[in-house]
Design a protein around this motif. Structure first.
Motif, PDB file in Angstrom:
ATOM      1  N   THR A   1      -7.053  11.265  -2.836  1.00 21.49           N
ATOM      2  CA  THR A   1      -8.022  12.177  -2.236  1.00 21.49           C
ATOM      3  C   THR A   1      -7.246  13.231  -1.444  1.00 21.49           C
ATOM      4  O   THR A   1      -6.017  13.195  -1.378  1.00 21.49           O
ATOM      5  CB  THR A   1      -8.966  11.409  -1.294  1.00 21.49           C
ATOM      6  OG1 THR A   1      -8.186  10.839  -0.253  1.00 21.49           O
ATOM      7  CG2 THR A   1      -9.733  10.324  -2.035  1.00 21.49           C
TER       8      THR A   1
ATOM      9  N   VAL B   1      -7.513   6.989  -1.667  1.00 18.43           N
ATOM     10  CA  VAL B   1      -7.487   6.958  -3.135  1.00 18.43           C
ATOM     11  C   VAL B   1      -8.924   6.928  -3.641  1.00 18.43           C
ATOM     12  O   VAL B   1      -9.804   6.320  -3.014  1.00 18.43           O
ATOM     13  CB  VAL B   1      -6.720   5.698  -3.630  1.00 18.43           C
ATOM     14  CG1 VAL B   1      -6.801   5.565  -5.135  1.00 18.43           C
ATOM     15  CG2 VAL B   1      -5.281   5.753  -3.186  1.00 18.43           C
ATOM     16  N   ARG B   2      -9.159   7.572  -4.768  1.00 22.97           N
ATOM     17  CA  ARG B   2     -10.477   7.477  -5.402  1.00 22.97           C
ATOM     18  C   ARG B   2     -10.296   7.016  -6.845  1.00 22.97           C
ATOM     19  O   ARG B   2      -9.270   7.285  -7.474  1.00 22.97           O
ATOM     20  CB  ARG B   2     -11.235   8.785  -5.287  1.00 22.97           C
ATOM     21  CG  ARG B   2     -10.944   9.793  -6.325  1.00 22.97           C
ATOM     22  CD  ARG B   2     -11.900  10.983  -6.267  1.00 22.97           C
ATOM     23  NE  ARG B   2     -11.105  12.184  -6.477  1.00 22.97           N
ATOM     24  CZ  ARG B   2     -10.951  13.145  -5.597  1.00 22.97           C
ATOM     25  NH1 ARG B   2     -11.551  13.067  -4.432  1.00 22.97           N
ATOM     26  NH2 ARG B   2     -10.207  14.182  -5.869  1.00 22.97           N
ATOM     27  N   GLN B   3     -11.295   6.352  -7.327  1.00 19.52           N
ATOM     28  CA  GLN B   3     -11.275   5.790  -8.680  1.00 19.52           C
ATOM     29  C   GLN B   3     -12.228   6.595  -9.530  1.00 19.52           C
ATOM     30  O   GLN B   3     -13.353   6.866  -9.127  1.00 19.52           O
ATOM     31  CB  GLN B   3     -11.714   4.320  -8.620  1.00 19.52           C
ATOM     32  CG  GLN B   3     -11.831   3.657  -9.942  1.00 19.52           C
ATOM     33  CD  GLN B   3     -12.306   2.207  -9.796  1.00 19.52           C
ATOM     34  OE1 GLN B   3     -12.313   1.656  -8.717  1.00 19.52           O
ATOM     35  NE2 GLN B   3     -12.704   1.619 -10.894  1.00 19.52           N
ATOM     36  N   LYS B   4     -11.779   6.974 -10.731  1.00 19.26           N
ATOM     37  CA  LYS B   4     -12.631   7.690 -11.675  1.00 19.26           C
ATOM     38  C   LYS B   4     -12.731   6.858 -12.943  1.00 19.26           C
ATOM     39  O   LYS B   4     -11.713   6.384 -13.445  1.00 19.26           O
ATOM     40  CB  LYS B   4     -12.041   9.063 -12.023  1.00 19.26           C
ATOM     41  CG  LYS B   4     -12.243  10.122 -10.988  1.00 19.26           C
ATOM     42  CD  LYS B   4     -11.809  11.458 -11.548  1.00 19.26           C
ATOM     43  CE  LYS B   4     -12.126  12.568 -10.586  1.00 19.26           C
ATOM     44  NZ  LYS B   4     -11.712  13.861 -11.124  1.00 19.26           N
TER      45      LYS B   4
ATOM     46  N   LEU C   1      -5.205  -1.101  -4.280  1.00 19.57           N
ATOM     47  CA  LEU C   1      -5.977   0.110  -4.574  1.00 19.57           C
ATOM     48  C   LEU C   1      -7.360   0.045  -3.933  1.00 19.57           C
ATOM     49  O   LEU C   1      -7.879   1.056  -3.448  1.00 19.57           O
ATOM     50  CB  LEU C   1      -6.083   0.319  -6.081  1.00 19.57           C
ATOM     51  CG  LEU C   1      -4.788   0.778  -6.763  1.00 19.57           C
ATOM     52  CD1 LEU C   1      -4.948   0.798  -8.266  1.00 19.57           C
ATOM     53  CD2 LEU C   1      -4.361   2.148  -6.272  1.00 19.57           C
ATOM     54  N   LYS C   2      -7.976  -1.150  -3.923  1.00 16.91           N
ATOM     55  CA  LYS C   2      -9.282  -1.290  -3.263  1.00 16.91           C
ATOM     56  C   LYS C   2      -9.159  -1.036  -1.759  1.00 16.91           C
ATOM     57  O   LYS C   2     -10.023  -0.395  -1.157  1.00 16.91           O
ATOM     58  CB  LYS C   2      -9.862  -2.680  -3.531  1.00 16.91           C
ATOM     59  CG  LYS C   2     -10.411  -2.828  -4.927  1.00 16.91           C
ATOM     60  CD  LYS C   2     -11.018  -4.192  -5.149  1.00 16.91           C
ATOM     61  CE  LYS C   2     -11.493  -4.300  -6.596  1.00 16.91           C
ATOM     62  NZ  LYS C   2     -12.029  -5.631  -6.903  1.00 16.91           N
TER      63      LYS C   2
ATOM     64  N   THR D   1     -10.181   3.773 -16.665  1.00 17.20           N
ATOM     65  CA  THR D   1     -10.277   3.883 -15.216  1.00 17.20           C
ATOM     66  C   THR D   1      -8.971   4.494 -14.724  1.00 17.20           C
ATOM     67  O   THR D   1      -7.895   3.966 -14.980  1.00 17.20           O
ATOM     68  CB  THR D   1     -10.478   2.498 -14.579  1.00 17.20           C
ATOM     69  OG1 THR D   1     -11.653   1.907 -15.128  1.00 17.20           O
ATOM     70  CG2 THR D   1     -10.621   2.613 -13.084  1.00 17.20           C
TER      71      THR D   1
ATOM     72  N   GLN E   1       0.825  -1.206   0.000  1.00 12.71           N
ATOM     73  CA  GLN E   1       0.000   0.000   0.000  1.00 12.71           C
ATOM     74  C   GLN E   1       0.861   1.258   0.000  1.00 12.71           C
ATOM     75  O   GLN E   1       0.546   2.238  -0.676  1.00 12.71           O
ATOM     76  CB  GLN E   1      -0.944  -0.014   1.204  1.00 12.71           C
ATOM     77  CG  GLN E   1      -2.020  -1.069   1.123  1.00 12.71           C
ATOM     78  CD  GLN E   1      -2.800  -1.184   2.422  1.00 12.71           C
ATOM     79  OE1 GLN E   1      -2.404  -0.641   3.456  1.00 12.71           O
ATOM     80  NE2 GLN E   1      -3.907  -1.913   2.370  1.00 12.71           N
TER      81      GLN E   1
ATOM     82  N   PHE F   1      -6.907   6.459 -11.327  1.00  7.03           N
ATOM     83  CA  PHE F   1      -6.862   6.543  -9.870  1.00  7.03           C
ATOM     84  C   PHE F   1      -6.151   7.824  -9.484  1.00  7.03           C
ATOM     85  O   PHE F   1      -5.173   8.227 -10.116  1.00  7.03           O
ATOM     86  CB  PHE F   1      -6.120   5.339  -9.283  1.00  7.03           C
ATOM     87  CG  PHE F   1      -6.767   4.029  -9.621  1.00  7.03           C
ATOM     88  CD1 PHE F   1      -7.778   3.533  -8.823  1.00  7.03           C
ATOM     89  CD2 PHE F   1      -6.374   3.305 -10.724  1.00  7.03           C
ATOM     90  CE1 PHE F   1      -8.381   2.328  -9.122  1.00  7.03           C
ATOM     91  CE2 PHE F   1      -6.967   2.105 -11.030  1.00  7.03           C
ATOM     92  CZ  PHE F   1      -7.981   1.605 -10.232  1.00  7.03           C
TER      93      PHE F   1
ATOM     94  N   GLN G   1      -8.827   2.590  -1.269  1.00 10.50           N
ATOM     95  CA  GLN G   1     -10.124   3.250  -1.446  1.00 10.50           C
ATOM     96  C   GLN G   1     -10.973   3.086  -0.193  1.00 10.50           C
ATOM     97  O   GLN G   1     -11.672   4.020   0.213  1.00 10.50           O
ATOM     98  CB  GLN G   1     -10.861   2.665  -2.651  1.00 10.50           C
ATOM     99  CG  GLN G   1     -10.311   3.103  -3.983  1.00 10.50           C
ATOM    100  CD  GLN G   1     -11.016   2.409  -5.143  1.00 10.50           C
ATOM    101  OE1 GLN G   1     -11.886   1.569  -4.955  1.00 10.50           O
ATOM    102  NE2 GLN G   1     -10.613   2.770  -6.352  1.00 10.50           N
TER     103      GLN G   1
ATOM    104  N   ARG H   1     -10.068   5.536   2.228  1.00  9.20           N
ATOM    105  CA  ARG H   1     -10.370   6.888   1.712  1.00  9.20           C
ATOM    106  C   ARG H   1      -9.126   7.709   1.428  1.00  9.20           C
ATOM    107  O   ARG H   1      -9.104   8.916   1.625  1.00  9.20           O
ATOM    108  CB  ARG H   1     -11.296   7.624   2.663  1.00  9.20           C
ATOM    109  CG  ARG H   1     -12.611   6.902   2.820  1.00  9.20           C
ATOM    110  CD  ARG H   1     -13.528   7.609   3.738  1.00  9.20           C
ATOM    111  NE  ARG H   1     -14.714   6.767   3.918  1.00  9.20           N
ATOM    112  CZ  ARG H   1     -15.885   7.237   4.241  1.00  9.20           C
ATOM    113  NH1 ARG H   1     -16.048   8.502   4.446  1.00  9.20           N
ATOM    114  NH2 ARG H   1     -16.898   6.410   4.377  1.00  9.20           N
TER     115      ARG H   1
END
Length: 193
Positions: free
Chosen positions: A179, A162-165, A153-154, A174, A116, A176, A157, A160
């Protein structure tokens, strides 16, 4: 201790320095007397003699001892101020180190595994150079398998950081990104510029 007939080097240096001071002082006074009008020197000599007479006055506490007490107090105060200023910087550094150790042991950010942390560094690298962080670029940067990167990555996420777009359209992808909490973590814990 020096044996009889042998003088210590320190004693010879002290005698040479004091003799040199007297010779230079005598030469300077003779040169000044020859080339300048020394009425100021005569006045200074008068003041020094008056001061010497004042020091030798008979009183319940001799004046010279009073001056010595004042000189000792001033020198003690000077040494105390010097050491207080000198150690002030050391205490500041010590406080900074203690603060870092406290933050490391009591983080307000979640503890991350090694994978991570690698993923956070990769995302911070992408953000620092304004690059798009997709799954392939992250895998290449951290040298982990796609499954490990997806799982990491999950987990990030869920924390909170990292966020996925997901972009739509013909070239949908996709990506990443960090935040605000992830950016704070990267700035503080990873010491990035």
């Amino acid at each position: 201790m020096a044996t009889q007939g042998n003088h210590s080097p320190f004693m010879l240096k002290a005698m040479a320095c004091s003799a040199g001071i007297f010779l230079v002082a005598g030469a300077v006074i003779n040169l000044l007397d020859t080339y300048l009008d020394l009425t100021l020197l005569a006045d200074a000599t008068g003041w020094l003699l008056s001061f010497w007479d004042w020091l030798l006055l008979e009183s319940p506490v001799p004046n010279w001892s009073l001056l010595m007490i004042i000189a000792i107090l001033i020198s003690t105060l000077s040494v105390a101020i010097y050491y207080a200023r000198m150690t002030d910087g050391a205490y500041g550094e010590l406080h900074e180190i203690e603060r870092k150790v406290y933050k490391k042991n009591n983080p307000h950010f979640p503890q991350l595994t090694d994978n991570q942390t690698l993923l956070m560094e990769a995302l911070a690298y992408h953000a620092n150079f304004r690059k798009v962080a997709n799954l392939n670029s992250i895998c290449k940067l951290v040298s982990l398998s796609t499954l490990e990167v997806e799982a990491g990555l999950k987990q990030l996420q869920a924390k909170r950081l990292v966020r996925q777009k997901v972009t739509r359209g013909t070239f949908g992808a996709t990506i990443f990104e960090l935040t605000l909490a992830g950016k704070d973590y990267a700035l503080e814990r990873l010491e990035l510029t």
